[in-house]
Design an enzyme around this catalytic site. Sequence first.
Site, mmCIF file in Angstrom:
data_model
loop_
_atom_site.group_PDB
_atom_site.id
_atom_site.type_symbol
_atom_site.label_atom_id
_atom_site.label_comp_id
_atom_site.label_asym_id
_atom_site.label_seq_id
_atom_site.Cartn_x
_atom_site.Cartn_y
_atom_site.Cartn_z
ATOM 1 N N GLY A 30 1.058 -1.107 -0.109
ATOM 2 C CA GLY A 30 0.019 -0.145 0.071
ATOM 3 C C GLY A 30 0.833 1.115 0.108
ATOM 4 O O GLY A 30 0.696 2.335 0.659
ATOM 5 N N GLY A 56 -0.281 4.682 -0.947
ATOM 6 C CA GLY A 56 -1.228 5.430 -0.342
ATOM 7 C C GLY A 56 -0.837 6.335 0.584
ATOM 8 O O GLY A 56 0.422 6.785 0.740
ATOM 9 N N GLY A 115 -1.441 -2.401 9.681
ATOM 10 C CA GLY A 115 -2.225 -1.066 10.219
ATOM 11 C C GLY A 115 -3.451 -0.855 9.657
ATOM 12 O O GLY A 115 -4.262 -0.059 9.880
ATOM 13 N N THR A 157 -7.252 -1.219 8.408
ATOM 14 C CA THR A 157 -8.143 -1.634 9.428
ATOM 15 C C THR A 157 -9.457 -2.421 8.565
ATOM 16 O O THR A 157 -9.070 -2.633 7.423
ATOM 17 C CB THR A 157 -8.964 -0.295 10.073
ATOM 18 O OG1 THR A 157 -9.418 0.439 8.999
ATOM 19 C CG2 THR A 157 -8.018 0.297 11.261
ATOM 20 N N ALA A 160 -2.185 -3.393 14.842
ATOM 21 C CA ALA A 160 -2.864 -2.065 15.650
ATOM 22 C C ALA A 160 -3.838 -1.386 15.028
ATOM 23 O O ALA A 160 -3.582 -0.759 13.810
ATOM 24 C CB ALA A 160 -1.708 -1.254 16.138
ATOM 25 N N PRO A 161 -5.068 -1.179 15.439
ATOM 26 C CA PRO A 161 -6.037 -0.363 14.887
ATOM 27 C C PRO A 161 -5.576 0.958 14.925
ATOM 28 O O PRO A 161 -6.278 1.774 14.283
ATOM 29 C CB PRO A 161 -7.283 -0.666 15.457
ATOM 30 C CG PRO A 161 -6.859 -1.382 16.905
ATOM 31 C CD PRO A 161 -5.554 -1.849 16.594
ATOM 32 N N ASN A 162 -4.638 1.445 15.948
ATOM 33 C CA ASN A 162 -4.181 3.073 15.924
ATOM 34 C C ASN A 162 -2.730 2.789 16.341
ATOM 35 O O ASN A 162 -2.487 2.289 17.501
ATOM 36 C CB ASN A 162 -4.885 3.699 16.682
ATOM 37 C CG ASN A 162 -4.886 5.218 16.603
ATOM 38 O OD1 ASN A 162 -3.903 5.716 16.414
ATOM 39 N ND2 ASN A 162 -6.021 5.819 16.503
ATOM 40 N N HIS A 194 -13.256 10.900 11.047
ATOM 41 C CA HIS A 194 -12.107 10.889 10.074
ATOM 42 C C HIS A 194 -12.299 11.501 8.814
ATOM 43 O O HIS A 194 -13.447 12.044 8.498
ATOM 44 C CB HIS A 194 -12.088 9.279 9.646
ATOM 45 C CG HIS A 194 -11.286 8.474 10.883
ATOM 46 N ND1 HIS A 194 -12.067 8.094 11.910
ATOM 47 C CD2 HIS A 194 -10.079 7.936 10.925
ATOM 48 C CE1 HIS A 194 -11.001 7.528 12.760
ATOM 49 N NE2 HIS A 194 -10.019 7.393 12.033
ATOM 50 N N LYS A 211 -11.924 7.801 3.984
ATOM 51 C CA LYS A 211 -11.842 6.364 4.599
ATOM 52 C C LYS A 211 -13.015 5.673 4.289
ATOM 53 O O LYS A 211 -14.361 6.255 4.295
ATOM 54 C CB LYS A 211 -11.964 6.768 6.160
ATOM 55 C CG LYS A 211 -11.964 5.354 7.222
ATOM 56 C CD LYS A 211 -11.775 5.800 8.586
ATOM 57 C CE LYS A 211 -11.851 4.576 9.597
ATOM 58 N NZ LYS A 211 -10.896 3.592 9.160
HETATM 59 P P1 NAD Z 1 -5.282 4.966 0.870
HETATM 60 O O1 NAD Z 1 -6.540 4.756 0.202
HETATM 61 O O2 NAD Z 1 -4.606 6.422 0.869
HETATM 62 O O3 NAD Z 1 -4.109 3.740 0.429
HETATM 63 C C1 NAD Z 1 -4.122 2.465 0.361
HETATM 64 C C2 NAD Z 1 -3.339 2.042 -0.608
HETATM 65 O O4 NAD Z 1 -3.331 0.576 -0.815
HETATM 66 C C3 NAD Z 1 -3.480 2.656 -2.105
HETATM 67 O O5 NAD Z 1 -2.374 3.296 -2.473
HETATM 68 C C4 NAD Z 1 -4.002 1.499 -2.854
HETATM 69 O O6 NAD Z 1 -3.646 1.449 -4.314
HETATM 70 C C5 NAD Z 1 -3.242 0.323 -2.257
HETATM 71 N N1 NAD Z 1 -4.013 -0.889 -2.318
HETATM 72 C C6 NAD Z 1 -5.218 -1.344 -2.621
HETATM 73 N N2 NAD Z 1 -5.352 -2.672 -2.767
HETATM 74 C C7 NAD Z 1 -3.919 -3.241 -2.871
HETATM 75 C C8 NAD Z 1 -3.525 -4.366 -3.056
HETATM 76 N N3 NAD Z 1 -4.405 -5.405 -3.285
HETATM 77 N N4 NAD Z 1 -2.194 -4.742 -2.837
HETATM 78 C C9 NAD Z 1 -1.511 -3.707 -2.563
HETATM 79 N N5 NAD Z 1 -1.765 -2.344 -2.470
HETATM 80 C C10 NAD Z 1 -3.104 -2.001 -2.654
HETATM 81 O O7 NAD Z 1 -5.535 4.635 2.516
HETATM 82 P P2 NAD Z 1 -4.886 5.121 3.655
HETATM 83 O O8 NAD Z 1 -5.774 6.320 4.094
HETATM 84 O O9 NAD Z 1 -3.309 5.276 3.544
HETATM 85 O O10 NAD Z 1 -5.313 4.032 4.704
HETATM 86 C C11 NAD Z 1 -5.148 2.606 4.623
HETATM 87 C C12 NAD Z 1 -5.394 1.794 5.548
HETATM 88 O O11 NAD Z 1 -4.853 2.117 6.969
HETATM 89 C C13 NAD Z 1 -6.935 1.951 5.912
HETATM 90 O O12 NAD Z 1 -7.457 0.880 6.245
HETATM 91 C C14 NAD Z 1 -7.103 3.025 7.226
HETATM 92 O O13 NAD Z 1 -8.276 2.721 7.945
HETATM 93 C C15 NAD Z 1 -5.705 2.536 7.858
HETATM 94 N N6 NAD Z 1 -5.229 3.490 8.992
HETATM 95 C C16 NAD Z 1 -4.716 2.779 10.035
HETATM 96 C C17 NAD Z 1 -4.283 3.468 11.019
HETATM 97 C C18 NAD Z 1 -3.288 2.992 12.212
HETATM 98 O O14 NAD Z 1 -2.913 3.766 13.133
HETATM 99 N N7 NAD Z 1 -3.687 1.728 12.173
HETATM 100 C C19 NAD Z 1 -3.964 4.919 10.590
HETATM 101 C C20 NAD Z 1 -4.604 5.666 9.711
HETATM 102 C C21 NAD Z 1 -5.000 4.905 8.516
#
Ligand code: NAD
Length: 243
Positions: free
Chosen positions: A7, A10, A75, A77, A101-103, A131, A135
């Site tokens: 990812g 992202g 990371g 969710t 970790a959810p956060n 958020h 999301k």
């Molecule tokens: P985002 O949409 O910006 O990024 C997701 C990325 O994953 C994109 O670049 C997408 O092209 C890629 N992707 C999609 N399918 C894929 C696959 N099969 N293989 C490889 N890459 C793939 O989202 P984001 O804002 O970066 O959030 C990502 C995740 O992290 C969400 O689930 C969000 O809820 C979670 N999150 C968790 C925390 C934490 O502290 N745990 C904090 C923020 C966000």
Amino acid sequence: MRVGVIGAAGRMGSEVCRAVEGADDLELVARVDVDDDLQVLVDDGVEVAVEFTVPTSVKDNVAFCLRNGIHTVVGATGLSEEAIAELSDLARSGDANLFIAPNFAVGAVLMMRFAAQAASHFDRVEIIERHHDRKVDAPSGTALRTAEGIDEARSAPWGSGVDESEKLSGVRGGEAAGIRIHSLRLPGSVAHQEVVFGSPGETLTIRHDSLDRSSFMPGVLLAVRKVGSLSEPTVGLEHLLDL
Ligand code: NAD
């Protein structure tokens, strides 16, 4: 330590890439996004993978890493309890460890801890999470984990309210562990949560704001460094912190 990010293009993934590149003891050797073959993680000798994709892909990606002996920090969710149990079994049956970790924000972990401490001292509680509008899953993993933590910490049943009716479907939020959760999705937000307790004559609000994605990076790097030495699949940054 050789790190791969899934990812990587992202919002979170690109921030993780920057954080890994800035750490002297870590080496970013693979960036994988939606059109890439996960096999590059194996070919590039990744020791720890960090997964920040989307709810529909996270389970398969983590399973791939664990099957290939790559320690995995999750990371993204949206993993169900069943999926977490399946992935934990997969980790136990192989050589790679799993950390979820959810956060990853230290302040959010403390918010959850303080909410669990307050649980026995109030009659009612509701959670409001906010958020950014990109999301895709709701409620947030943090809100669900907060509700579970409050529920586990409280032995007495919650005080009863009046018989309610919703004139607008869903207006009173959803329920997890008997606790109402309200999810707001707005541009201009990153990740925010209020846990609001109420008893006659007083309320207590415990609030955390992630104002920038850099707030998650110390927790992510800590997990990357520690995942290899975990003895069990682990959920929650609190288990890696000396609280
Ligand atoms: P985002 O949409 O910006 O990024 C997701 C990325 O994953 C994109 O670049 C997408 O092209 C890629 N992707 C999609 N399918 C894929 C696959 N099969 N293989 C490889 N890459 C793939 O989202 P984001 O804002 O970066 O959030 C990502 C995740 O992290 C969400 O689930 C969000 O809820 C979670 N999150 C968790 C925390 C934490 O502290 N745990 C904090 C923020 C966000």
